[in-house]
Design a protein around this motif. Structure first.
Motif, PDB file in Angstrom:
ATOM      1  N   GLY A 207       0.822  -1.213   0.000  1.00 56.72           N
ATOM      2  CA  GLY A 207       0.000   0.000   0.000  1.00 56.72           C
ATOM      3  C   GLY A 207       0.854   1.259   0.000  1.00 56.72           C
ATOM      4  N   SER A 208       1.936   1.224   0.751  1.00 55.59           N
ATOM      5  CA  SER A 208       2.851   2.371   0.802  1.00 55.59           C
ATOM      6  C   SER A 208       3.498   2.603  -0.559  1.00 55.59           C
ATOM      7  N   ARG A 209       3.858   1.510  -1.233  1.00 56.35           N
ATOM      8  CA  ARG A 209       4.463   1.636  -2.558  1.00 56.35           C
ATOM      9  C   ARG A 209       3.444   2.216  -3.560  1.00 56.35           C
ATOM     10  N   ASN A 210       2.205   1.703  -3.524  1.00 55.49           N
ATOM     11  CA  ASN A 210       1.190   2.152  -4.485  1.00 55.49           C
ATOM     12  C   ASN A 210       0.774   3.601  -4.267  1.00 55.49           C
ATOM     13  N   HIS A 211       0.861   4.058  -3.022  1.00 53.68           N
ATOM     14  CA  HIS A 211       0.411   5.414  -2.706  1.00 53.68           C
ATOM     15  C   HIS A 211       1.567   6.353  -2.355  1.00 53.68           C
ATOM     16  N   GLY A 212       2.793   5.920  -2.680  1.00 56.97           N
ATOM     17  CA  GLY A 212       3.951   6.797  -2.588  1.00 56.97           C
ATOM     18  C   GLY A 212       4.328   7.241  -1.190  1.00 56.97           C
ATOM     19  N   ASN A 213       4.067   6.394  -0.180  1.00 55.98           N
ATOM     20  CA  ASN A 213       4.413   6.750   1.203  1.00 55.98           C
ATOM     21  C   ASN A 213       5.727   6.057   1.576  1.00 55.98           C
ATOM     22  N   THR A 214       6.829   6.736   1.301  1.00 57.92           N
ATOM     23  CA  THR A 214       8.154   6.144   1.519  1.00 57.92           C
ATOM     24  C   THR A 214       8.420   5.868   2.993  1.00 57.92           C
ATOM     25  N   GLU A 215       7.990   6.790   3.861  1.00 56.84           N
ATOM     26  CA  GLU A 215       8.271   6.662   5.298  1.00 56.84           C
ATOM     27  C   GLU A 215       7.636   5.403   5.884  1.00 56.84           C
ATOM     28  N   VAL A 216       6.332   5.213   5.630  1.00 61.52           N
ATOM     29  CA  VAL A 216       5.649   4.023   6.153  1.00 61.52           C
ATOM     30  C   VAL A 216       6.170   2.771   5.445  1.00 61.52           C
ATOM     31  N   GLY A 217       6.514   2.906   4.171  1.00 56.13           N
ATOM     32  CA  GLY A 217       7.060   1.777   3.427  1.00 56.13           C
ATOM     33  C   GLY A 217       8.339   1.263   4.060  1.00 56.13           C
TER      34      GLY A 217
ATOM     35  N   LEU B  26      10.404  -2.601  -1.661  1.00 53.76           N
ATOM     36  CA  LEU B  26      11.210  -1.509  -1.103  1.00 53.76           C
ATOM     37  C   LEU B  26      12.088  -0.890  -2.186  1.00 53.76           C
ATOM     38  N   SER B  27      12.671  -1.735  -3.021  1.00 52.31           N
ATOM     39  CA  SER B  27      13.470  -1.238  -4.137  1.00 52.31           C
ATOM     40  C   SER B  27      12.620  -0.396  -5.083  1.00 52.31           C
ATOM     41  N   ASN B  28      11.379  -0.843  -5.334  1.00 48.36           N
ATOM     42  CA  ASN B  28      10.473  -0.097  -6.214  1.00 48.36           C
ATOM     43  C   ASN B  28      10.081   1.258  -5.628  1.00 48.36           C
ATOM     44  N   ILE B  29       9.904   1.286  -4.305  1.00 44.91           N
ATOM     45  CA  ILE B  29       9.586   2.562  -3.635  1.00 44.91           C
ATOM     46  C   ILE B  29      10.717   3.566  -3.864  1.00 44.91           C
ATOM     47  N   TYR B  30      11.950   3.089  -3.665  1.00 38.96           N
ATOM     48  CA  TYR B  30      13.110   3.974  -3.849  1.00 38.96           C
ATOM     49  C   TYR B  30      13.278   4.358  -5.321  1.00 38.96           C
ATOM     50  N   ALA B  31      13.037   3.392  -6.232  1.00 35.91           N
ATOM     51  CA  ALA B  31      13.186   3.680  -7.664  1.00 35.91           C
ATOM     52  C   ALA B  31      12.170   4.718  -8.115  1.00 35.91           C
TER      53      ALA B  31
END
Length: 682
Positions: free
Chosen positions: A487-497, A518-523
């Motif tokens: 959910g964090s990745r889909n909604h761009g919430n890096t902190e909660v991710g 996690l890699s996708n969030i950072y990418a």
């Protein structure tokens, strides 16, 4: 055909000696039914000899007709203790031990049970794992003076051993003066079941004598406890072997994942029974080796015994794992032709198979055709409809089920909550979560909390989901942390991710999806140094990313594609179709969403090429070339469908006027006329 004597030969109250002889010598179900009908017609049924003999014949294992046995018993005005014993035993032997215990309770109002009644009803308690009832009967045994009866004591030791009350079994064993082989075997079996292998081996070594069952019990116990090496040592030492010992070893190897040893042993078996085949087929299916399970099932049809319900359930599950609809339809036809009913678990498995193979219409047809629907059938169709994004239909059926007086259980609510999750019904999800506890008294498990967290995360309620996780009455599992991370990745919430990933690594450090997300969030945030750090972590821990893989079935053959795949025999035609698809998409105004390329690629054209070669695009191209016009193109993908492929597939369904059904790792997408059943929510 049984020849019955003329009516005038009957005496008013005592059967003629010829009829007595017939009652003693009748062996076939047809003969017994003839005598039964004749006894009622001629009014000799009420003679104690006739009614009790008919009851014995129907209960005999060679005939074993519980329905007729019960009808005879119910017509006896004053059944003797012997008659009670016969009908109770018949219920136990037909695996209806609950009814046997209820009958035993009725018997207590008429008679004091004897040494034939008690072992039988104790056996029923053992089969039901009814320890509480078993202890009550043990108390009655001591009260009425059967505490020293050897057969009753043996039954109690066996019951306690099978129910896991090994200390009680041992206490009884130690108190007994005469210990036969059956008693020793019961105790060894009990210690094996409880995982106390050292004590099982100790008793095995102390046995004054051993039979084949003693060796088999130990092999079976060691196998079930995962001590396959020790089991094999005992197996190799056995003076002779029976089917049970062979099957125990095969089952142990399959459960431990040693498929080669299981296959070698299976091939060496002098004879095989249905359990041998089922152990192999179920072992392959449970370990995700679906094609091997189906291949073995086909071999069994040619060379082995006729499949039973357990075989077909495993075969249907393997079909579901491969999403091979044609094989599922063939299995359905096979079941119909061979008289397999759908009122039980087979009906549930068939509904699940059709739903997982992308044919929710067939799943509904099977569901509607079942006359005596059980909770499993309702739950399966609710889960299936939710998986296909048909939340409204799923919830309507759930309410219909409740109106019919059927009480949902915990698994039903998992299906309901998942339906809400796939349709974005956040308020409904909260409502059903509370209903479960408040209206039905079902305490939410970690799976129910996982569903609620998933509902909130998909809808973007990340903070609320995090708050629920932190206040759960149990420890969150990896599924829950994955939902929060996704959910964090889909909604761009890096902190909660980052927070979710950290907790997930603590709980399950080998979860591949954690590092990928996690890699996708950072990418997505262009933090390439952190992407490199995550990949370095994966490398150190020996974790590799599963490549995107899509499969499609055509004419009974399973075709698989990975990103950029060029190994298929039709590669030339497939890539030609891909170029055609690209041009048609461009004409329809499709602009590739290059933000979905989570690799450090600089040029836009290179990013677009990466998207165009995703595995589902290759599978769609294959489907457009090969699948008959008018038939849906059904694709199964191991990963979540990316936004760009989702947008492109919607347009392709309109461009080519084809229905495209894609099952990703979360749900089904039905693409038709330029739109998707998920309403762009997945």
């Amino acid at each position: 055909m049984l020849k019955l004597p003329p009516l005038h030969s009957l005496q008013p109250y005592l059967p003629h000696h010829h009829h007595s002889s017939l009652l003693r010598t009748s062996k076939t179900p047809h003969e017994v039914k003839q005598l039964h009908a004749f006894s009622i017609k001629t009014a000799i049924f009420d003679h104690p000899f006739v009614s009790s003999r008919l009851l014995s014949l129907y209960s005999d294992p060679k005939i074993n007709n519980l329905e007729y046995a019960r009808s005879v018993f119910d017509r006896i005005e004053e059944p003797s203790l012997v008659s009670w014993n016969i009908i109770i035993k018949c219920y136990v032997e037909n695996h209806q031990s609950n009814d046997a215990i209820l009958l035993f309770h009725e018997l207590l109002h008429e008679f004091t049970p004897d040494s034939f009644t008690l072992p039988c009803v104790i056996k029923g308690c053992a089969r039901l794992n009814a320890v509480k009832e078993g202890k009550q009967i043990h108390g009655l045994i001591l009260k009425i003076g059967f505490g020293c009866d050897m057969y009753v004591q043996s039954s109690l030791v066996s019951m306690y051993s099978k129910c896991g009350e090994i200390d009680s079994a041992r206490k009884l064993f130690d108190e007994m003066e005469h210990k036969d082989l059956v008693l020793w075997n019961s105790l060894i079996d009990g210690y094996s079941r409880c995982g106390q292998i050292e004590l099982a081996l100790k008793f095995f070594d102390e046995m004054p004598e051993r039979d084949l069952f003693s060796w088999t019990v130990l092999v079976d116990g060691l196998s079930k406890c995962g001590k396959v090496g020790a089991a094999r040592e005992i197996f190799d030492r056995m003076p002779s072997r029976n089917l049970v010992s062979w099957n125990a070893m095969i089952n142990g190897y399959m459960k431990s994942g040693d498929f080669d040893s299981a296959c070698q042993l299976f091939n060496k078996m002098p004879t095989r029974d249905i359990i041998s085949w089922n152990s192999m087929i179920a072992g392959f299916e449970l370990n995700g080796r679906f094609m091997e399970a189906l291949e073995l099932f086909q071999k069994m049809l040619k060379a082995g015994p006729m499949p039973n319900h357990a075989t077909l359930v495993s075969a249907l599950s393997a079909v579901s794992g491969l999403a091979m609809l044609s094989k599922g339809r063939w299995l359905h036809s096979y079941m119909d032709e061979n008289g397999f009913g759908l009122d039980g678990v087979l009906g549930t498995s068939l509904i699940e198979m059709y739903a997982k193979c992308g044919s929710i219409e067939s799943a509904l047809t099977v569901f509607q055709a079942i006359s005596k629907k059980k909770l499993g059938h309702w739950t399966a169709i609710v889960v299936g409809l939710g998986m296909h994004g048909m939340a409204k239909n799923a919830l309507e059926l759930f309410h219909e089920m409740c109106r019919m007086g059927m009480k949902p259980h915990a698994i039903t609510f998992i299906g309901v909550l998942n339906a809400c999750s796939h349709a974005g019904l956040v308020n409904d999800g909260r409502h059903y979560f509370n209903m479960m506890r408040n209206e039905y008294g079902i305490e939410p498990t970690v799976e129910h909390y996982g569903c609620l967290v998933d509902i909130l995360c998909r809808a973007g309620h990340i903070k609320e989901a995090k708050n629920i996780i932190e206040n759960m009455p149990m420890r969150p599992n990896k599924v829950i942390w994955m939902s929060l991370l996704s959910g964090s990745r889909n909604h761009g919430n890096t902190e909660v991710g980052e927070y979710a990933a950290q907790r997930l690594i603590e709980v399950a450090p080998d979860t591949i999806g954690c590092y990928i997300l996690l890699s996708n969030i950072y990418a997505a945030a262009y933090q390439w140094d952190k992407v490199s750090h995550v990949r370095e972590m994966m490398k150190k821990r020996g974790i590799r990313k599963d490549p995107g893989c899509s499969s499609i079935e055509h004419k009974g053959v399973h075709h698989e594609f990975i990103v950029g795949d060029k190994s298929h025999p039709q590669t030339k035609e497939i890539y030609s179709k891909l170029r055609e698809m690209k041009e048609k998409l461009k004409c329809m105004g499709h602009v590739p969403d290059t933000t979905q390329v989570l690799l450090c690629i600089e040029g836009e054209k290179e990013k677009e090429a990466e998207l165009e070669n995703h595995s589902e695009r290759l599978a769609i191209a294959f489907g457009l070339i090969n699948v008959d016009v008018g038939s849906p193109i059904r694709i199964m993908k191991n990963l979540r469908v990316c936004n760009d492929c989702h947008s492109a597939t919607k347009l392709l369904s309109d461009i080519y006027n084809r229905e495209i059904i894609v099952r990703d790792n979360s749900r089904f997408h039905h693409f038709k006329n330029g739109s998707c059943s998920c309403m762009d929510y997945w």
